[in-house]
Structure formats: C-alpha cells, structure tokens
Design a protein around this motif. Structure first.
Motif, PDB file in Angstrom:
ATOM      1  N   LEU A 430       0.818  -1.212   0.000  1.00 22.35           N
ATOM      2  CA  LEU A 430       0.000   0.000   0.000  1.00 22.35           C
ATOM      3  C   LEU A 430       0.853   1.263   0.000  1.00 22.35           C
ATOM      4  N   PRO A 431       1.931   1.315   0.805  1.00 23.61           N
ATOM      5  CA  PRO A 431       2.771   2.523   0.723  1.00 23.61           C
ATOM      6  C   PRO A 431       3.316   2.760  -0.683  1.00 23.61           C
ATOM      7  N   GLU A 432       3.735   1.668  -1.364  1.00 16.95           N
ATOM      8  CA  GLU A 432       4.248   1.845  -2.731  1.00 16.95           C
ATOM      9  C   GLU A 432       3.121   2.345  -3.642  1.00 16.95           C
ATOM     10  N   TYR A 433       1.903   1.814  -3.467  1.00 22.17           N
ATOM     11  CA  TYR A 433       0.755   2.255  -4.287  1.00 22.17           C
ATOM     12  C   TYR A 433       0.559   3.762  -4.086  1.00 22.17           C
ATOM     13  N   CYS A 434       0.584   4.185  -2.832  1.00 24.93           N
ATOM     14  CA  CYS A 434       0.346   5.606  -2.531  1.00 24.93           C
ATOM     15  C   CYS A 434       1.439   6.479  -3.137  1.00 24.93           C
ATOM     16  N   ASP A 435       2.690   5.970  -3.092  1.00 24.24           N
ATOM     17  CA  ASP A 435       3.805   6.789  -3.614  1.00 24.24           C
ATOM     18  C   ASP A 435       3.636   7.071  -5.099  1.00 24.24           C
ATOM     19  N   ALA A 439      -1.551  12.501  -9.107  1.00 23.03           N
ATOM     20  CA  ALA A 439      -1.741  13.679  -8.236  1.00 23.03           C
ATOM     21  C   ALA A 439      -3.237  13.892  -8.039  1.00 23.03           C
ATOM     22  N   GLY A 440      -3.616  14.197  -6.787  1.00 19.53           N
ATOM     23  CA  GLY A 440      -5.027  14.509  -6.550  1.00 19.53           C
ATOM     24  C   GLY A 440      -5.896  13.277  -6.361  1.00 19.53           C
ATOM     25  N   GLN A 441      -5.324  12.087  -6.642  1.00 19.86           N
ATOM     26  CA  GLN A 441      -6.147  10.867  -6.437  1.00 19.86           C
ATOM     27  C   GLN A 441      -6.324  10.674  -4.938  1.00 19.86           C
ATOM     28  N   ARG A 442      -7.588  10.462  -4.535  1.00 20.34           N
ATOM     29  CA  ARG A 442      -7.856  10.377  -3.095  1.00 20.34           C
ATOM     30  C   ARG A 442      -8.314   8.994  -2.677  1.00 20.34           C
ATOM     31  N   ASP A 443      -8.354   8.067  -3.639  1.00 21.47           N
ATOM     32  CA  ASP A 443      -8.808   6.718  -3.289  1.00 21.47           C
ATOM     33  C   ASP A 443      -7.752   5.690  -3.660  1.00 21.47           C
TER      34      ASP A 443
END
Ligand SMILES: Nc1nc(Cl)c2cnn(Cc3ccc(Br)cc3F)c2n1
Length: 508
Positions: A430-435, A439-443
């Motif tokens: 999940l951290p890699e997904y978030c990285d 930009a601006g994606q909130r889900d």
C-alpha cells in the motif's frame, strides 16, 4: 593411649554442625492485621495452582543470592562471602516436608519481622517510596522491595513453616521463625545456622505431592529453569538453561537461537526471523520473539491458538507459559519469551488478564513486532515474501479484528497485492501504491475476483483502466472484508471499483 579425662565443665555435647537448632527464649508475636489479611487471601489459594509456592520461594531465594552478589560487588563487608551461592531443595516423603535452602544474604530478626508485615501493608512500590523518603541505602531498599508476597504462598500447602536465617550483615545472630499461619508466629535465636535462609515447609496431608521428588523436579523445570543461581534438588542439579533473552542481542549466535527456539517451541523447525530486543520505556521489556520458518501448523491456524506461544517471565521466573493476552490473537504464530520486571509477580494468573501493565505490554510488543516485520520486508525481501505466502492471512485477520486504526494501518503495511500496473506474480504494498498515485487521487482502488484473468476481464476494470488508475487485485474471498475493515490508509479511502462504478452508475 591414656584416656583423657575432661573436667565436667569442659564436656560439650557434640552438635552436628549441619543441624541448626533453636536455642534462645522464644517470643511470640501476633501477625499485623494486614499480614493476617494477606495470609488469609493467599491461603485461600488465590494462586491458580498451589504448585506456584515453589516458584515463589525459589524466586525469593534467587533474589537473596542476587542481593548477596550485589552487596559483595559493592564492597559491603559480609561474613562468609566466599561460600558457594546456590539454592538447595530437599524433599522428605516420610516427614512430608519440602525444604528450600539458599546461601544468599539471609535475614536479620528485624527483616524477618518487618518484611512480612511491610510487604503485606503496602506492596513493594509504595514501600520503596517510603524507604527512599528515609533515604535508606539503595541495597536494603532494593532487597525488601524485591521480595514479593511469595513467601505467604507457602501457607497454601502447609500447616507449619519454619524459617532459619543467618544474615550475612556483620554481628547478626541467627534466628528461627515458626508459624502455622493462623495468626501468630514465634521467633527465637538459633545456633549453627549457615549463612542464608532455610525454609522448612511441613506439608498438609492433601499436599503430599510436593514432597515427591519427581513431581517437584517437573515443577522446578517448568517455572525456574532459567533462574540465575544453581538449583540443586535432592543433590542433583535441576536447572541448566541460560536465560538467552537477557543476554545482549549482539552476543547471541544464530545456532544458539535455533537451539533455544527448538527448546521453547517444542519443535524441530528453525526460526525464519529472530527479534531480540529490550526497552525500558514505557515499560521494562526484554523480549525474544521467533517467527517459524515452516508453514503454520493446524493449531496456529485456528483461533484457539497453538499449544506454544509467547511465555511471560518476570525476572527469569516463569509466570505464564502461553500468555495469550500479552500479544493479540493474530500474533499467535509467534514463539518466544517476554520478560518484564514491571509485571508484579501476580498472586494469581487471573490477575494477569488486563491490568494496565498487560495492556501497555501488549501495545508495545504489537507495534514493535509490526515495525520489525516491515523492516524484514525491506531487508530480507525474498524471505519475507515466502513468509507472507504462509502467514499473510494472520495480518489480514488482525486488520479485521483490531479496533485501533493505527494498528490496522501498521498491519496493512505488511499486505502485498498484485496490481493492474505490474505483471502477474509481482506484488505491491500500500505505501508503494500511494507513492505512485496520480496527483489529486484520493482513493486506493481494488477489485476482487477469483483470478487475475477474471479481474482483467471485468467490466469495471476497463473503465478505470482508461483513467490510468492503478487497481489492486484481491483474489481471496475475505480480502474484500479486510479492505472494507481497513476503510482508509494514509488518509486515502479504500474503494472497491465495483462500488465506484455503481456510484457513478455508469453502465457496466
Ligand atoms: N529466602 C529469602 N531470603 C531473603 Cl534475604 C529474604 C527477605 N525476605 N524474604 C521473604 C521472607 C521469608 C521468610 C520470612 Br519469616 C519473612 C520474609 F519476608 C526472604 N527470603
């Protein structure tokens, strides 16, 4: 040989040195009110198993020897400081007694009398406070503070206790203390008492099992295998193991860990990961935790938990062999030892349930273990992925059962998923997904399907693919529940593409 005639006055009756005997006038004393109270509580076998009185007396004896070592090291003049420091236990089936004899510091008359009363009144912490207000020297404060109410536990199994004690402090006569635990005790000077303390337990008829050597050996092995001093039962050594968890982590070799893991884990397996640490804040912990190399057994998998888990010790003395409540259920695959001085030697196992210390201990252990596994994922990626294949579902179960969002997210950092942005077989966290989100994606988007192929052919998938959004693939039926329970990660909400699509109610 001419017979040597001694004048009457010179004739002495030869006293076998080893037989201490009471000699002075005996004084009789009432137990202080608190002492009698505590005696009644303990004598009503507050301990879950009566056998723990052996653990308690051994731990007092071991403390007496530690104190002796401490005071010798700090240069106090002590008589007979060169004697072997050991604990001897002797059972006598005929006499129905068990005797615990230590060559430790020993007690003065005052200590024999005040220790009992003092511990009863205030418990060791407040007592230490009191002592420090009288700015007593460190050692005497430490000494009495260490002796918990363990001594009283002997009254659960006995109808008479005798204590012979010779203090190693200079110019102290030895004393003999005796009581049937009813409410009074007698104390008198004694002769021929070797330095230390000898406690003779006259067992009740229904407690004769504690005069049986085989039974006592089992009990000693169970609770006191790691006690720091030599333990000799009826002349043979009864403890041989070193408390590995108290050693400096850097000093312990891998194969020493393997042997210890096999001993405490009751297995031929070896550990995949070894986590050996100590903290003294917010609570004193010396822990040695092992993650098995082999797949979880039948026991670990179901929620009842394995027959072996994490054992709780307090200063090298076993408190609970499988202490379920010091780690969360999802950590039941972990084996090892946790030793904390801040867990008072509880009178009864039940008290261990959820005292503040136990909750704090559990929180610290859980968070540190999660950070350790996250670190293994970074530093031993290949081994971590093998581990994750066999043990990943424990962390998913943890996300479902935990009610702390912080713990859920720490657990979620361990999870790995296939994704629309990586070829089959490659996993992302999940951290890699978030990285690498837009930009601006909130889900954080996920799609659950029985296989990658079905996921990629799902109508929901096509729509999001066009938006160049990465989608996590979940192939286990319960994964959806896990991510729903997680709700959000790093402030992004976990969103199932199916839900997303229905919300947009764009046609599938
Ligand atoms: N073995 C041993 N050695 C030492 Cl130095 C101490 C000090 N306190 N206790 C507990 C205790 C035992 C008997 C009696 Br009577 C009173 C009492 F508090 C100890 N036990």
């Amino acid at each position: 040989e001419p017979e040597i005639i001694l004048p009457e006055s010179e004739k002495v009756t030869y006293q076998a040195k080893s037989q201490p005997r009471a000699s002075g006038p005996s004084e009789s004393h009432e137990f202080q009110a608190e002492t009698r109270q505590l005696l009644n509580i303990v004598a009503k076998s507050l301990y879950s198993e009566k056998e723990v009185f052996i653990r308690e007396l051994i731990s007092n004896a071991s403390d007496a020897i530690e104190k002796m070592r401490f005071m010798t090291r700090s240069g106090q003049t002590l008589s007979g400081a060169d004697r072997p420091l050991e604990i001897r236990i002797d059972t006598d089936k005929v006499g129905r007694t068990i005797t615990i004899h230590d060559s430790g510091l020993g007690m003065t008359k005052e200590e024999m009398m005040t220790n009992l009363g003092t511990i009863a009144r205030s418990g060791s912490k407040a007592f230490i406070q009191e002592m420090s207000e009288k700015n007593q020297t460190v050692d005497s404060k430490e000494i009495i503070g260490q002796f918990g109410v363990g001594f009283y536990s002997a009254f659960m199994v006995s109808d008479k206790i005798e204590v012979f004690s010779q203090s190693s402090l200079p110019d102290q006569p030895a004393h003999h203390w005796e009581s049937d635990g009813s409410g009074t005790y007698t104390i008198r000077e004694a002769q021929n008492v070797s330095e230390g303390t000898k406690i003779v337990i006259h067992l009740k008829p229904d407690c004769a099992e504690f005069a049986d050597e085989t039974n006592v050996r089992e009990i000693v092995k169970k609770y006191s295998s790691f006690v720091g001093s030599d333990l000799i039962l009826n002349g043979t050594k009864a403890n041989e193991l070193r408390p590995l968890w108290l050693m400096d982590p850097k000093e312990v070799e891998p194969d020493t860990h393997e042997d210890f893991y096999r001993y405490i884990g009751n297995t031929f397996d070896k550990p995949r990961f070894t986590y050996h640490f100590r903290t003294d804040a917010p609570i004193d912990i010396r822990a040695l935790l092992y993650v098995p190399e082999s797949r979880p057994g039948l026991f670990e998998t179901n929620r009842e938990g394995a027959d072996v888990g994490v054992a709780l010790y307090c200063r090298k003395v076993l408190i609970k062999s499988k202490a379920e409540n010091i780690v969360p259920k999802w950590m039941r695959f972990v084996k090892g030892v946790v030793d904390s001085e801040d867990i008072p030697l509880n009178l009864s196992r039940e008290l261990l349930q959820d005292s503040a210390q136990i909750r704090k201990l559990r929180t610290v252990l859980t968070n540190k273990f999660l950070r350790f596994i996250q670190e293994r994922a970074r530093k031993e990626t290949k081994s971590f992925l093998e581990f994750y294949k066999d043990y990943g579902f424990f962390f998913k179960e943890g996300i479902i059962t935990s009610n702390e969002q912080y713990e859920k997210e720490e657990l979620a950092k361990i999870l790995r998923f296939e994704s629309s942005k990586q070829p089959a077989g490659e996993l992302v966290s999940l951290p890699e997904y978030c990285d690498r989100m837009n930009a601006g994606q909130r889900d954080i988007y996920y799609l659950s399907a029985p296989s990658r192929q079905l996921a990629e052919n799902s109508p929901y998938f096509e729509a999001l693919k066009k938006r160049d959004v990465e989608i996590l693939f979940c192939y286990e039926s319960y994964d959806e529940l896990v991510l729903m329970q997680l709700q959000q990660f790093d402030k992004k909400s976990m969103t199932s593409v199916e839900k997303e699509m229905r919300m947009d109610n764009t046609p599938p």
